[in-house]
Design an enzyme around this catalytic site. Structure first.
Site, PDB file in Angstrom:
ATOM      1  N   ASP A 145      44.401  65.502  57.718  1.00  0.00           N
ATOM      2  CA  ASP A 145      45.006  64.638  56.949  1.00  0.00           C
ATOM      3  C   ASP A 145      46.736  64.614  56.953  1.00  0.00           C
ATOM      4  O   ASP A 145      47.307  63.666  56.122  1.00  0.00           O
ATOM      5  CB  ASP A 145      44.536  64.850  55.366  1.00  0.00           C
ATOM      6  CG  ASP A 145      44.914  65.943  54.808  1.00  0.00           C
ATOM      7  OD1 ASP A 145      45.487  66.890  55.517  1.00  0.00           O
ATOM      8  OD2 ASP A 145      44.146  66.440  53.726  1.00  0.00           O
ATOM      9  N   SER A 146      47.218  65.503  57.965  1.00  0.00           N
ATOM     10  CA  SER A 146      48.767  65.377  57.919  1.00  0.00           C
ATOM     11  C   SER A 146      48.811  63.957  58.558  1.00  0.00           C
ATOM     12  O   SER A 146      50.015  63.820  58.689  1.00  0.00           O
ATOM     13  CB  SER A 146      49.008  66.670  59.095  1.00  0.00           C
ATOM     14  OG  SER A 146      48.089  66.689  60.112  1.00  0.00           O
TER      15      SER A 146
ATOM     16  N   ASP B  94      39.084  66.304  58.911  1.00  0.00           N
ATOM     17  CA  ASP B  94      39.614  66.621  57.570  1.00  0.00           C
ATOM     18  C   ASP B  94      38.602  65.652  56.477  1.00  0.00           C
ATOM     19  O   ASP B  94      38.484  64.475  56.569  1.00  0.00           O
ATOM     20  CB  ASP B  94      40.980  66.537  57.337  1.00  0.00           C
ATOM     21  CG  ASP B  94      41.650  67.717  57.172  1.00  0.00           C
ATOM     22  OD1 ASP B  94      41.075  68.803  56.944  1.00  0.00           O
ATOM     23  OD2 ASP B  94      42.913  67.663  57.474  1.00  0.00           O
TER      24      ASP B  94
ATOM     25  N   LYS C 168      36.543  70.056  57.805  1.00  0.00           N
ATOM     26  CA  LYS C 168      37.313  70.843  57.221  1.00  0.00           C
ATOM     27  C   LYS C 168      37.638  70.324  55.638  1.00  0.00           C
ATOM     28  O   LYS C 168      37.820  69.236  55.595  1.00  0.00           O
ATOM     29  CB  LYS C 168      38.654  71.036  58.024  1.00  0.00           C
ATOM     30  CG  LYS C 168      39.783  72.282  57.352  1.00  0.00           C
ATOM     31  CD  LYS C 168      40.750  72.391  58.142  1.00  0.00           C
ATOM     32  CE  LYS C 168      41.838  71.340  58.215  1.00  0.00           C
ATOM     33  NZ  LYS C 168      42.530  70.913  56.599  1.00  0.00           N
TER      34      LYS C 168
ATOM     35  N   GLU D 245      39.576  72.126  51.863  1.00  0.00           N
ATOM     36  CA  GLU D 245      40.552  73.065  51.271  1.00  0.00           C
ATOM     37  C   GLU D 245      39.843  73.840  50.254  1.00  0.00           C
ATOM     38  O   GLU D 245      38.912  73.256  49.679  1.00  0.00           O
ATOM     39  CB  GLU D 245      41.651  72.335  50.902  1.00  0.00           C
ATOM     40  CG  GLU D 245      42.554  71.661  51.618  1.00  0.00           C
ATOM     41  CD  GLU D 245      43.892  71.132  51.324  1.00  0.00           C
ATOM     42  OE1 GLU D 245      44.745  70.273  52.123  1.00  0.00           O
ATOM     43  OE2 GLU D 245      43.966  71.097  50.061  1.00  0.00           O
TER      44      GLU D 245
ATOM     45  N   GLU E  66      47.251  78.705  55.964  1.00  0.00           N
ATOM     46  CA  GLU E  66      48.488  78.195  56.005  1.00  0.00           C
ATOM     47  C   GLU E  66      49.646  78.865  55.226  1.00  0.00           C
ATOM     48  O   GLU E  66      49.313  79.095  54.192  1.00  0.00           O
ATOM     49  CB  GLU E  66      48.378  76.960  55.710  1.00  0.00           C
ATOM     50  CG  GLU E  66      49.766  76.080  55.934  1.00  0.00           C
ATOM     51  CD  GLU E  66      49.427  74.487  55.655  1.00  0.00           C
ATOM     52  OE1 GLU E  66      50.332  73.927  55.609  1.00  0.00           O
ATOM     53  OE2 GLU E  66      48.475  74.062  55.672  1.00  0.00           O
TER      54      GLU E  66
END
Length: 299
Positions: free
Chosen positions: A79-80, A118, A148, A150, A216
């Site tokens: 999502d970057s 993501d 992925k 979080e 991270e």
């Protein structure tokens, strides 16, 4: 049984595609000789061998094809993309429509790398049902090999539900960019309480069936401790040298990002200057009537 345990029990297999690097082990993730699509099972076997491997982000077919040809074994459609390609200030506005479209492009542009997509902010926080629906969409519509999300303990039920459905899950701990409005951009896991929580989160993700954990902006010593304590691979970004793998946002790695880049990024090229020079050269040729020349013209 976690996905990694099942992978270890399944035995070894050819794991990599042709790359510009070389390796003494033909099954190496980077520099090996295999040609099939890499899977989470291959990452598990690499952990057993003590093999380190690289991961890059990718958001389009052409860039992904370059990285695939270079031998990058795992690519994250992160999502970057919100910051790097879509013009958002953070990752929060990225939608599942955007993620699905770009992830599908990356899959189409590759033949060997494991592609991880993501789950965007708001696509899994409601609970396991929403999380499974979003993960299923990325698998069916985009064709990714894994997803992925979080969070460790806070995303336990979501991870378990997705894994039970047969979808590989990569966890993301430490600085979780979707939580920027509460945690900001700062190192996570400093202090005993925060460090203990991060270890608990990592172990919870593994117990829930995650096949790998991204760490991270975590102190190097803590990342090393987590790596030693888990049977699944750890992937560092700003987490020191002792994780099993390293990931960078490709626009940071290649020097395309403008302005100040994060301390943990190493720039391996200066694409911003290269592209800028090319654009200026084109513009000057057009203004000076040097392009198109006779060799570029049809009669």
């Amino acid at each position: 049984m976690t996905q990694l345990s099942a992978a270890r029990d399944a035995g070894a297999g050819t794991t990599s595609g042709t790359s510009s690097g070389t390796s003494d082990n033909p099954k190496a993730l980077y520099g090996g000789t295999g040609t099939r699509r890499i899977t989470v099972r291959d990452l598990a076997l690499a952990k057993e061998r003590g093999e380190k491997w690289p991961m890059l982000t990718a958001y389009d077919a052409m860039t992904a094809s370059v990285f695939d040809e270079a031998g990058i074994p795992v690519m994250l459609v992160g999502d970057s993309m919100g910051n790097c390609h879509l013009g958002y200030d953070t990752t929060v506005p990225v939608t599942m429509d955007e993620m699905t479209m770009l992830a599908a492009a990356v899959v189409r542009g590759t033949s060997r790398a494991l592609i991880v997509g993501d789950l965007t902010f708001g696509s899994y926080q409601e609970g396991p049902v929403q999380a499974l629906r979003s993960a299923t969409r990325l698998i069916k519509e985009a064709g990714v090999g894994a997803v992925k999300l979080e969070g460790g303990e806070r995303s336990l039920a979501q991870t378990e539900a997705i894994v039970r459905a047969g979808i590989p899950v990569m966890a993301h701990l430490g600085l979780t960019p979707q939580s920027v409005n509460t945690m900001g951009y700062r190192v996570q896991g400093r202090g005993d309480e925060a460090a203990h929580q991060l270890v608990r989160d990592a172990k919870a993700a593994e117990a829930a069936g995650a096949f790998a954990v991204v760490l991270e902006l975590v102190p190097a010593e803590l990342a090393a401790e987590v790596t030693r304590s888990l049977h699944i691979p750890t992937i560092g970004i700003g987490a020191g040298p002792d994780t099993d793998a390293q990931v960078l946002v490709w626009t940071d790695m290649a020097g395309l990002t403008g302005g100040k880049v994060p301390r943990f990024t190493k720039q391996y090229a200066d694409l911003r200057r290269v592209l800028g020079d090319a654009a200026k050269a084109f513009a000057e040729d057009v203004v000076g009537s040097a392009f198109p020349a006779e060799e570029h013209t049809f009669h």
